[in-house]
Design a protein around this motif. Structure first.
Motif, short mmCIF file in Angstrom:
data_model
loop_
_atom_site.label_atom_id
_atom_site.label_comp_id
_atom_site.label_asym_id
_atom_site.label_seq_id
_atom_site.Cartn_x
_atom_site.Cartn_y
_atom_site.Cartn_z
N LEU A 11 32.16 48.68 40.80
CA LEU A 11 30.96 49.24 41.30
C LEU A 11 29.90 48.42 40.43
O LEU A 11 28.75 48.31 41.32
CB LEU A 11 31.03 50.89 40.83
N ARG A 12 29.73 48.21 39.57
CA ARG A 12 28.80 47.76 38.79
C ARG A 12 28.20 46.16 39.32
O ARG A 12 27.20 46.11 39.49
CB ARG A 12 29.11 47.47 37.16
N ASN A 14 29.52 45.20 42.24
CA ASN A 14 29.55 45.27 43.80
C ASN A 14 30.75 44.05 44.10
O ASN A 14 30.35 43.15 44.93
CB ASN A 14 28.26 45.04 44.41
N ALA A 15 31.89 43.91 43.58
CA ALA A 15 32.83 42.99 43.96
C ALA A 15 34.17 43.70 43.72
O ALA A 15 34.36 44.61 43.13
CB ALA A 15 32.43 41.76 43.19
N GLY A 33 37.58 47.79 44.16
CA GLY A 33 36.57 46.94 44.95
C GLY A 33 36.91 46.66 46.28
O GLY A 33 38.02 46.98 46.82
N HIS A 34 36.42 45.80 46.70
CA HIS A 34 36.54 45.16 47.89
C HIS A 34 36.68 43.49 48.03
O HIS A 34 36.24 42.90 47.17
CB HIS A 34 35.28 45.57 49.00
N ARG A 37 31.90 41.30 50.35
CA ARG A 37 30.73 42.26 50.79
C ARG A 37 30.53 42.27 52.13
O ARG A 37 30.05 43.36 52.72
CB ARG A 37 29.56 41.76 49.78
N PRO A 40 34.48 45.00 54.12
CA PRO A 40 34.50 45.72 53.11
C PRO A 40 36.26 46.49 52.96
O PRO A 40 36.20 47.69 53.03
CB PRO A 40 33.23 47.01 53.20
#
Length: 207
Positions: A11-12, A14-15, A33-34, A37, A40
């Motif tokens: 989350l921090r 974004n990956a 995560g994903h 970006r 997703p």
């Protein structure tokens, strides 16, 4: 207990984040995560990831194992170990790429310690080239060619006199590993294993 930590890191930044640990008794894989970006989808433990400079520690370990084995000396001139494979792969030598001064004095130790004085290929000019040629595969040999055009084949500073981060150093160390594995191409599989543990006896003694 580890999943919340991996979730928070994903989350921090974004990956996608993958944490794995394996030994003979335990195998742990934690993913969060994903994949990207732009799309997703959830990341999985089988996703391929770009490592970048994380691979430097593996290359350095392989070189030190080769030194321990006696296959090279850290104070050897680099040309002794890379000229053969450079000639084989693209017909060049250290002198051709970086000039006579660097070819004569740059050692394996200089590469490991980022004290060679060789220009870094990973600069704005190289990135512009890569960004404008997105479908072109850029090899370590291309990277060395990029670096060789910086400074008109004269060093950034005399080898050993300063320290400056340059990924060119580790491209050359990687070619040493390839040479010790008797590889016929730079991306041959199992290079580090074959270079360091080329025989069953070596695998037994040094693994």
């Amino acid at each position: 207990a580890l999943q919340p930590l991996v979730d928070a890191q994903a989350l921090r930044v974004n990956a996608g984040v993958t944490l794995a640990f394996r030994n003979p008794d335990v195998s742990i894989e934690i993913v969060s995560g994903h994949r990207s970006r732009a799309a997703p989808e959830n990341a999985t433990s089988s996703d391929g990831l770009m490592w970048g400079s994380i691979t430097k520690m593996y290359t350095a370990s392989a070189i030190l194992k080769l030194a321990e084995r006696g296959a090279l000396d850290l104070d050897d001139p680099v040309r002794l170990h890379v000229d053969g494979i450079l000639q084989q792969l693209n017909g060049t030598t250290m002198t051709d790429l970086f000039g006579a001064e660097s070819a004569a004095v740059v050692t394996v130790r200089h590469l490991l310690s980022m004290r060679s004085g060789l220009y870094d290929f990973d600069d704005d000019e190289t990135r512009r080239f890569c960004n404008t040629h997105p479908n072109l595969t850029v090899s370590p040999l291309d990277d060395l060619a990029f670096a060789s055009t910086r400074g008109a084949r004269t060093p950034l500073y005399p080898a050993g006199s300063h320290q400056d981060y340059s990924s060119t150093n580790f491209e050359l160390l990687g070619l040493i590993v390839a040479a010790k594995a008797n590889a016929t191409r730079w991306d041959a599989p199992n290079l580090q294993r074959d270079a360091v543990f080329g025989t069953a006896e070596l695998r037994r003694r040094f693994s």
